[in-house]
Design an enzyme around this catalytic site. Structure first.
Site, short mmCIF file in Angstrom:
data_model
loop_
_atom_site.label_atom_id
_atom_site.label_comp_id
_atom_site.label_asym_id
_atom_site.label_seq_id
_atom_site.Cartn_x
_atom_site.Cartn_y
_atom_site.Cartn_z
N GLY A 34 0.89 -1.12 -0.12
CA GLY A 34 -0.08 0.05 -0.06
C GLY A 34 0.88 1.33 -0.19
O GLY A 34 1.80 1.37 0.93
N GLU A 36 0.60 4.27 0.82
CA GLU A 36 0.67 5.13 2.02
C GLU A 36 1.14 4.52 3.06
O GLU A 36 1.91 5.30 3.82
CB GLU A 36 -0.62 5.55 2.48
CG GLU A 36 -1.49 6.33 1.57
CD GLU A 36 -2.31 5.64 0.16
OE1 GLU A 36 -3.05 6.08 -0.27
OE2 GLU A 36 -2.34 4.33 0.49
N ASN A 38 3.67 2.29 2.69
CA ASN A 38 4.99 2.58 2.45
C ASN A 38 5.76 3.61 2.69
O ASN A 38 6.84 3.52 3.34
CB ASN A 38 5.38 2.29 0.88
CG ASN A 38 4.84 0.90 0.28
OD1 ASN A 38 4.51 -0.16 0.84
ND2 ASN A 38 4.66 0.76 -1.18
N ASN A 166 0.10 9.07 -8.23
CA ASN A 166 -0.01 7.75 -7.91
C ASN A 166 -1.12 7.02 -8.82
O ASN A 166 -1.89 6.31 -8.25
CB ASN A 166 -0.04 7.44 -6.55
CG ASN A 166 1.08 6.31 -6.16
OD1 ASN A 166 1.66 5.74 -7.10
ND2 ASN A 166 1.68 6.35 -4.97
N ARG A 168 -3.46 4.67 -10.71
CA ARG A 168 -3.81 3.41 -11.02
C ARG A 168 -4.83 3.34 -11.99
O ARG A 168 -6.02 3.15 -11.83
CB ARG A 168 -4.17 2.80 -9.71
CG ARG A 168 -3.03 2.79 -8.52
CD ARG A 168 -1.74 1.92 -8.96
NE ARG A 168 -0.80 1.88 -7.92
CZ ARG A 168 0.18 2.50 -7.62
NH1 ARG A 168 0.40 3.56 -8.59
NH2 ARG A 168 0.98 2.46 -6.71
N LYS A 226 8.83 12.81 -11.25
CA LYS A 226 9.79 11.31 -10.82
C LYS A 226 10.17 11.06 -12.23
O LYS A 226 9.19 10.88 -13.21
CB LYS A 226 9.05 10.38 -9.90
CG LYS A 226 8.84 10.86 -8.56
CD LYS A 226 7.83 9.88 -8.06
CE LYS A 226 6.43 9.50 -8.55
NZ LYS A 226 5.52 8.67 -7.86
N ALA A 232 15.16 12.92 -11.07
CA ALA A 232 13.96 13.74 -10.57
C ALA A 232 14.19 15.29 -10.95
O ALA A 232 15.28 15.75 -10.79
CB ALA A 232 13.47 13.53 -9.18
N ASP A 258 7.18 5.67 -3.89
CA ASP A 258 6.57 5.87 -2.54
C ASP A 258 8.09 6.13 -1.67
O ASP A 258 8.03 6.98 -0.69
CB ASP A 258 6.03 4.52 -1.77
CG ASP A 258 4.77 4.16 -2.79
OD1 ASP A 258 4.13 5.22 -3.17
OD2 ASP A 258 4.58 3.16 -2.77
#
Length: 317
Positions: A34, A36, A38, A166, A168, A226, A232, A258
């Site tokens: 997950g 968050e 991480n 993030n 998905r 990123k 970065a 993460d």
């Protein structure tokens, strides 16, 4: 939770990892996953006080998730046990040496039922940083409302809000994500995105400079882009700064973004300048990709310099 450095919330998943194709059978090993979680673990390993809020199933899998978080020093006192919903599952299939595929079973999970009332006690306790991602609002309408409420409430209280886009694709479309994340970014001080995610917090089709200018004009203080193996970029009102990735042998890229975010926020909490924050961010990203697991190989504070001036295959004696 007085003195808390970071609060984050979302869905903690049970990740079941295979060493080959799932269709061939074989052993599956359980891990905590997950985005968050991480980030919370990455910061806790560096000595910061972190807390995770959310909902987990009231069974052995939920207990496993809480046990893993506690073992890594993450405060879970505001995690709700849900007796009516199962844990979310994530299957990671090592299809080839260079390709990992992910299969989710998270519809109707405990984590997807996260609501505003679940977050009130944790947010009310105060934290220096609130971290959220674009994954949580994709889980359900209830979770979407909770994420928006938390971001607005924290920003109004003067808390630094960090939003990692993030995206998905298996959870929602880019158009649906943009409609939710663009206003959410207006409450953030720090926005983190990969180069192909940046237009999810701005106008579709706009170039990077235009998107960044729009975010800075809306009150975002730092935009982090990123670039994977290319490092970065960071944008602030003072201009742009680039950071190269640390050269390591990449074996598993899951969780690298993460780790990057955790490193940046750790640098912020330690009062580092922008160059120092970026250096710590790419350092944690390098640790993440150089080992297997979402967070298992992330460094302790006394290990931050391990990747400096070393050669491939080195042994420290």
């Amino acid at each position: 939770m007085s003195g808390l450095d970071l609060l984050t919330f979302g869905e903690a998943l049970v990740s079941l990892r295979s060493t080959g194709p799932l269709t061939a059978g074989g052993a599956l090993t359980p891990h905590l996953a997950g985005a968050e979680a991480n980030v919370a673990i990455g910061l806790a390993r560096l000595g910061h006080r972190t807390a995770f809020a959310g909902r987990v199933s009231d069974d052995e899998l939920g207990t496993f998730l809480l046990r893993q978080l506690r073992a890594e020093g993450v405060d879970v006192r505001h995690v709700v046990r849900d007796a009516e919903r199962p844990a979310g599952l994530m299957f990671l299939e090592r299809r080839t040496a260079d390709l990992t595929r992910v299969l989710y079973q998270r519809a109707g999970s405990a984590g997807s039922a996260l609501g505003v009332d679940d977050l009130r006690p944790a947010l009310g306790a105060g934290a220096r940083v609130l971290h959220l991602t674009g994954i949580t609002p994709a889980l359900s309408g209830r979770a979407r409302e909770a994420a928006a409420w938390a971001a607005e409430t924290a920003a109004r209280a003067g808390t630094l809000v960090c939003l990692d886009v993030n995206h998905r694709a298996k959870l929602w479309s880019r158009d649906d994500a943009r409609a939710v994340l663009t206003p959410l970014a207006g409450h953030a001080s720090v926005v983190v995105a990969s180069s192909d995610e940046l237009d999810l917090v701005g106008a579709p089709g706009a170039d990077e400079e235009t998107l960044v200018a729009g975010l800075l004009a809306r009150g975002v203080s730092t935009v982090l882009v990123k670039l994977g193996g290319d490092g970065a970029r960071a944008y602030t009102a003072d201009g742009r700064r680039d950071a190269a990735a640390l050269p390591v042998t990449a074996v598993d890229t899951v969780g690298a973004g993460d780790a990057f975010t955790a490193g940046y926020l750790s640098g912020h909490l330690d009062g580092l300048d922008l160059a120092g924050r970026l250096r710590r961010a790419v350092t944690l990203g390098a640790f993440a990709v150089a080992g297997h697991g979402d967070w298992e190989t992330l460094p302790r504070r006394d290990e931050l310099s391990l990747l400096d001036s070393r050669q491939p295959g080195d042994t420290l004696r």
